[in-house]
Design a protein around this motif. Structure first.
Motif, PDB file in Angstrom:
ATOM      1  N   ASN A 179       0.807  -1.226   0.000  1.00  0.00           N
ATOM      2  CA  ASN A 179       0.000   0.000   0.000  1.00  0.00           C
ATOM      3  C   ASN A 179       0.839   1.274   0.000  1.00  0.00           C
ATOM      4  OD1 ASN A 179      -2.502  -1.412   0.083  1.00  0.00           O
ATOM      5  ND2 ASN A 179      -2.167  -1.814   2.270  1.00  0.00           N
ATOM      6  N   GLU A 180       2.153   1.133  -0.140  1.00  0.00           N
ATOM      7  CA  GLU A 180       3.020   2.317  -0.143  1.00  0.00           C
ATOM      8  C   GLU A 180       3.069   2.952  -1.533  1.00  0.00           C
ATOM      9  OE1 GLU A 180       6.449   2.146   3.126  1.00  0.00           O
ATOM     10  OE2 GLU A 180       6.657   0.566   1.631  1.00  0.00           O
ATOM     11  N   LYS A 181       3.185   4.267  -1.557  1.00  0.00           N
ATOM     12  CA  LYS A 181       3.364   5.021  -2.783  1.00  0.00           C
ATOM     13  C   LYS A 181       4.862   5.110  -3.104  1.00  0.00           C
ATOM     14  CE  LYS A 181      -1.037   6.064  -3.213  1.00  0.00           C
ATOM     15  NZ  LYS A 181      -1.862   5.511  -4.328  1.00  0.00           N
ATOM     16  N   VAL A 182       5.170   5.181  -4.388  1.00  0.00           N
ATOM     17  CA  VAL A 182       6.573   5.188  -4.813  1.00  0.00           C
ATOM     18  C   VAL A 182       6.857   6.421  -5.666  1.00  0.00           C
ATOM     19  CG1 VAL A 182       8.391   3.949  -6.044  1.00  0.00           C
ATOM     20  CG2 VAL A 182       6.621   2.668  -4.822  1.00  0.00           C
ATOM     21  N   ILE A 183       7.896   7.162  -5.265  1.00  0.00           N
ATOM     22  CA  ILE A 183       8.395   8.290  -6.053  1.00  0.00           C
ATOM     23  C   ILE A 183       9.786   7.918  -6.536  1.00  0.00           C
ATOM     24  CG2 ILE A 183       9.041  10.729  -6.017  1.00  0.00           C
ATOM     25  CD1 ILE A 183       7.079  11.023  -3.647  1.00  0.00           C
ATOM     26  N   VAL A 184      10.040   8.117  -7.823  1.00  0.00           N
ATOM     27  CA  VAL A 184      11.327   7.710  -8.375  1.00  0.00           C
ATOM     28  C   VAL A 184      12.061   8.902  -8.981  1.00  0.00           C
ATOM     29  CG1 VAL A 184      10.399   7.095 -10.650  1.00  0.00           C
ATOM     30  CG2 VAL A 184      12.477   5.996  -9.844  1.00  0.00           C
ATOM     31  N   PHE A 185      13.367   8.918  -8.768  1.00  0.00           N
ATOM     32  CA  PHE A 185      14.286   9.816  -9.471  1.00  0.00           C
ATOM     33  C   PHE A 185      15.206   8.928 -10.290  1.00  0.00           C
ATOM     34  CE2 PHE A 185      18.601  11.323  -9.878  1.00  0.00           C
ATOM     35  CZ  PHE A 185      18.457  12.618 -10.354  1.00  0.00           C
ATOM     36  N   VAL A 186      15.383   9.244 -11.563  1.00  0.00           N
ATOM     37  CA  VAL A 186      16.300   8.503 -12.430  1.00  0.00           C
ATOM     38  C   VAL A 186      17.252   9.489 -13.076  1.00  0.00           C
ATOM     39  CG1 VAL A 186      16.514   7.030 -14.469  1.00  0.00           C
ATOM     40  CG2 VAL A 186      14.589   6.708 -12.904  1.00  0.00           C
ATOM     41  N   GLY A 187      18.543   9.241 -12.936  1.00  0.00           N
ATOM     42  CA  GLY A 187      19.506  10.141 -13.570  1.00  0.00           C
ATOM     43  C   GLY A 187      20.882  10.030 -12.947  1.00  0.00           C
ATOM     44  N   ARG A 188      21.808  10.740 -13.526  1.00  0.00           N
ATOM     45  CA  ARG A 188      23.163  10.796 -12.996  1.00  0.00           C
ATOM     46  C   ARG A 188      23.141  11.480 -11.638  1.00  0.00           C
ATOM     47  NH1 ARG A 188      24.981  13.304 -16.877  1.00  0.00           N
ATOM     48  NH2 ARG A 188      25.256  15.386 -16.003  1.00  0.00           N
ATOM     49  N   LEU A 189      23.873  10.941 -10.689  1.00  0.00           N
ATOM     50  CA  LEU A 189      23.872  11.518  -9.343  1.00  0.00           C
ATOM     51  C   LEU A 189      24.914  12.637  -9.255  1.00  0.00           C
ATOM     52  CD1 LEU A 189      23.321   8.427  -7.017  1.00  0.00           C
ATOM     53  CD2 LEU A 189      21.669   9.900  -8.187  1.00  0.00           C
ATOM     54  N   SER A 190      24.566  13.732  -9.917  1.00  0.00           N
ATOM     55  CA  SER A 190      25.385  14.942  -9.862  1.00  0.00           C
ATOM     56  C   SER A 190      24.459  16.110  -9.544  1.00  0.00           C
ATOM     57  CB  SER A 190      26.118  15.162 -11.191  1.00  0.00           C
ATOM     58  OG  SER A 190      25.212  15.158 -12.269  1.00  0.00           O
ATOM     59  N   ALA A 191      25.040  17.182  -9.024  1.00  0.00           N
ATOM     60  CA  ALA A 191      24.242  18.270  -8.449  1.00  0.00           C
ATOM     61  C   ALA A 191      23.239  18.862  -9.431  1.00  0.00           C
ATOM     62  CB  ALA A 191      25.173  19.360  -7.917  1.00  0.00           C
TER      63      ALA A 191
ATOM     64  N   ASN B 200      29.950   2.725  -9.001  1.00  0.00           N
ATOM     65  CA  ASN B 200      29.437   3.407  -7.812  1.00  0.00           C
ATOM     66  C   ASN B 200      30.535   4.198  -7.111  1.00  0.00           C
ATOM     67  OD1 ASN B 200      26.686   2.615  -7.934  1.00  0.00           O
ATOM     68  ND2 ASN B 200      27.302   0.560  -7.311  1.00  0.00           N
ATOM     69  N   ILE B 201      30.993   5.251  -7.799  1.00  0.00           N
ATOM     70  CA  ILE B 201      31.974   6.169  -7.214  1.00  0.00           C
ATOM     71  C   ILE B 201      31.249   7.139  -6.286  1.00  0.00           C
ATOM     72  CG2 ILE B 201      33.528   8.097  -7.737  1.00  0.00           C
ATOM     73  CD1 ILE B 201      34.352   6.652 -10.267  1.00  0.00           C
ATOM     74  N   GLN B 202      31.795   7.358  -5.103  1.00  0.00           N
ATOM     75  CA  GLN B 202      31.200   8.282  -4.142  1.00  0.00           C
ATOM     76  C   GLN B 202      31.944   9.616  -4.187  1.00  0.00           C
ATOM     77  OE1 GLN B 202      28.562   7.760  -1.843  1.00  0.00           O
ATOM     78  NE2 GLN B 202      28.158   5.925  -3.056  1.00  0.00           N
ATOM     79  N   ASP B 203      31.194  10.708  -4.243  1.00  0.00           N
ATOM     80  CA  ASP B 203      31.800  12.029  -4.134  1.00  0.00           C
ATOM     81  C   ASP B 203      31.049  12.814  -3.061  1.00  0.00           C
ATOM     82  OD1 ASP B 203      29.398  12.683  -5.308  1.00  0.00           O
ATOM     83  OD2 ASP B 203      30.252  13.575  -7.114  1.00  0.00           O
ATOM     84  N   GLU B 204      31.406  14.092  -2.901  1.00  0.00           N
ATOM     85  CA  GLU B 204      30.797  14.898  -1.832  1.00  0.00           C
ATOM     86  C   GLU B 204      29.292  15.035  -2.027  1.00  0.00           C
ATOM     87  OE1 GLU B 204      32.786  18.628  -1.398  1.00  0.00           O
ATOM     88  OE2 GLU B 204      34.726  17.727  -0.923  1.00  0.00           O
ATOM     89  N   TYR B 205      28.858  15.164  -3.280  1.00  0.00           N
ATOM     90  CA  TYR B 205      27.428  15.319  -3.534  1.00  0.00           C
ATOM     91  C   TYR B 205      26.671  14.055  -3.146  1.00  0.00           C
ATOM     92  CZ  TYR B 205      22.994  16.058  -5.910  1.00  0.00           C
ATOM     93  OH  TYR B 205      21.656  16.182  -6.190  1.00  0.00           O
ATOM     94  N   GLN B 206      27.213  12.904  -3.474  1.00  0.00           N
ATOM     95  CA  GLN B 206      26.533  11.665  -3.100  1.00  0.00           C
ATOM     96  C   GLN B 206      26.511  11.473  -1.580  1.00  0.00           C
ATOM     97  OE1 GLN B 206      27.004   8.119  -5.568  1.00  0.00           O
ATOM     98  NE2 GLN B 206      28.197   9.341  -6.999  1.00  0.00           N
ATOM     99  N   GLN B 207      27.549  11.921  -0.912  1.00  0.00           N
ATOM    100  CA  GLN B 207      27.543  11.886   0.556  1.00  0.00           C
ATOM    101  C   GLN B 207      26.412  12.763   1.095  1.00  0.00           C
ATOM    102  OE1 GLN B 207      31.491  13.020   1.805  1.00  0.00           O
ATOM    103  NE2 GLN B 207      32.440  11.246   0.817  1.00  0.00           N
ATOM    104  N   LYS B 208      26.199  13.914   0.453  1.00  0.00           N
ATOM    105  CA  LYS B 208      25.099  14.797   0.841  1.00  0.00           C
ATOM    106  C   LYS B 208      23.752  14.096   0.669  1.00  0.00           C
ATOM    107  CE  LYS B 208      22.784  19.131  -0.469  1.00  0.00           C
ATOM    108  NZ  LYS B 208      22.819  20.310  -1.371  1.00  0.00           N
ATOM    109  N   LEU B 209      23.596  13.369  -0.444  1.00  0.00           N
ATOM    110  CA  LEU B 209      22.346  12.649  -0.695  1.00  0.00           C
ATOM    111  C   LEU B 209      22.083  11.610   0.393  1.00  0.00           C
ATOM    112  CD1 LEU B 209      22.448  12.023  -4.574  1.00  0.00           C
ATOM    113  CD2 LEU B 209      21.266  13.846  -3.332  1.00  0.00           C
ATOM    114  N   HIS B 210      23.106  10.897   0.781  1.00  0.00           N
ATOM    115  CA  HIS B 210      22.934   9.867   1.805  1.00  0.00           C
ATOM    116  C   HIS B 210      22.622  10.483   3.170  1.00  0.00           C
ATOM    117  CE1 HIS B 210      23.852   6.075  -0.299  1.00  0.00           C
ATOM    118  NE2 HIS B 210      24.619   6.836  -1.077  1.00  0.00           N
TER     119      HIS B 210
END
Length: 432
Positions: free
Chosen positions: A247-259, A291-301
């Motif tokens: 019964n949960e709703k799902v919102i999706v983002f698809v794309g490169r994980l850059s700012a 799966n390279i991690q940068d500062e922006y991806q750290q912000k997302l997490h």
């Protein structure tokens, strides 16, 4: 080995101003990963050119050469297109080593710079030096250079005098000391009116390009592939994979994980939304299948932690599986915060019957039209996203009408069959 060739013999036919057996050469290479055609490693430009390949393989309009970086998987995939000539450029091991060393040094030395643009710089240089000779023996009636500005050096070094076209998928930010090459193009193909207007400006590095030389060629998707997944057993399996309740709703983002893609804006909106019955899927990585991690991806997490357990990071998802991702979603939120040249991800979602919330950025509105929710990029973006998500989740029957209209819009305007005919309409006749 430098050159590998695969030959085929297409049978041309007249149409849209093209002569029988017209020979067209498409040149594609880049510095951000060496994406080949067919698109074995993904990549927006490579995927679009594969749509041209698919269309010409079926219609047999012209004798087409694709001059591309070698990849063993791409070579295997090319066998599905027997009516296309593939010319493979294979950088030697030392060039690949230089790519990896230089990319490592750039990432270490310039942490705030977009290092991915330098991932395959030496392979690009090798490609340019190798293919300049191809223009001399290729006997092309039409040459098309795909997007990458330094490819202009192919024209300069070969002193090519025939009809050639640049196909810009982005706004050029440099001219690579080849401004004369762009000024002398037969025409420049642009993925949106927005891009066309940018290169017509005097302050653009290749501009001003005369409006009479610019032609808009809207991007496409494979609407046979991007469509609703109706098999509920598949939908349920993928929901279980990401811990999504029935019964949960799902919102999706698809794309490169850059700012510039704005995934952080969605996560901030999700925090404001504060709904335990909503899951957010963040789909993508910084670089293809890495799966390279940068500062922006750290912000997302860090933002994801603030929303409790409502956010899931899927990492890279292949093109083959993306329709499933869109089909399990109730809404796709794609809040680009830069001047996006086109809205490819938006129309992929719409083709799968997923309502889209996006931004009034660059060429996106030209693609979405009135069939998605478009919000302004301003200081209220996070609040606006939260409000629009709430609105769509409460629409019920009206939402289904929006989904159906979006599917029809994409099929009518952005199919690969439309794309191939529009492409040949652009290059078939010289400008007056």
């Amino acid at each position: 080995m430098g050159l590998i060739q695969v030959y085929a013999k297409p049978v041309g036919k007249k149409g849209d101003g093209l002569e029988k057996y017209m020979k067209v050469g498409i040149f594609i290479a880049d510095s951000n990963g060496g994406y080949p055609v067919p698109a074995s490693k993904g990549g927006a430009v490579s995927t679009l050119i594969e749509h041209l390949v698919k269309g010409n393989n079926e219609e047999k309009l012209v004798d087409m050469d694709i001059v591309t970086i070698y990849d063993p998987k791409a070579e295997q995939m090319s066998k599905a297109y027997p009516n296309i000539n593939f010319i493979w450029i294979k950088p030697p091991a030392v060039v690949k080593w230089l790519d990896s060393v230089f990319f490592f040094l750039v990432r270490k030395a310039f942490k705030n710079m977009k290092a991915v643009s330098y991932k395959s710089l030496f392979s690009l240089l090798f490609y340019i030096l190798k293919v300049k000779s191809i223009l001399k023996w290729g006997s092309y009636d039409k040459v098309v250079l795909e997007n990458n500005v330094p490819l202009a050096w192919i024209i300069k070094l070969s002193k090519y005098k025939g009809d050639y076209y640049y196909h810009f998928h982005n706004i050029p930010r440099i001219n690579a000391k080849c401004k004369d090459v762009f000024q002398n193009c037969t025409a420049i193909l642009c993925v949106s009116e927005f891009v066309a207007k940018q290169i017509q400006r005097a302050d653009n590095p290749i501009g001003p390009i005369s409006p009479g030389k610019t032609k808009v060629l809207y991007n496409c998707i494979d609407t046979d592939h991007f469509s609703r997944v109706k098999d509920q057993s598949i939908i349920k399996m993928w929901k279980r994979k990401y811990g999504i309740g029935e019964n949960e709703k799902v919102i999706v983002f698809v794309g490169r994980l850059s700012a510039e893609k704005g995934a952080d804006k969605l996560l901030e909106a999700a925090i404001k939304l504060n709904r335990k019955d909503v899951k957010v899927l963040i789909v993508g990585s910084l670089i293809y299948n890495v799966n390279i991690q940068d500062e922006y991806q750290q912000k997302l997490h860090e933002l994801a932690k603030r929303s409790g357990k409502q956010v899931k990071f899927t990492g890279y998802i292949s093109q083959k599986e993306l329709p499933i991702i869109y089909s399990i979603a109730d809404i796709a939120v794609l809040p680009s915060v830069w001047d996006e040249p086109a809205g490819l991800t938006m129309i992929e979602a719409m083709a799968c019957g997923t309502p889209v919330i996006t931004t009034n950025a660059g060429g996106i509105p030209e693609y979405v039209g009135k069939y998605g929710v478009v919000v302004d990029r301003n200081s209220d973006l996070t609040d606006d996203l939260s409000c629009r998500i709430t609105d769509l989740l409460s629409m019920d029957s009206n939402l289904e009408h929006m989904e159906d209209a979006g599917v029809r819009h994409v099929k009518d305007k952005f199919s690969y069959k439309e794309y191939i005919m529009n492409f040949y309409g652009c290059i078939g006749k010289q400008n007056e």
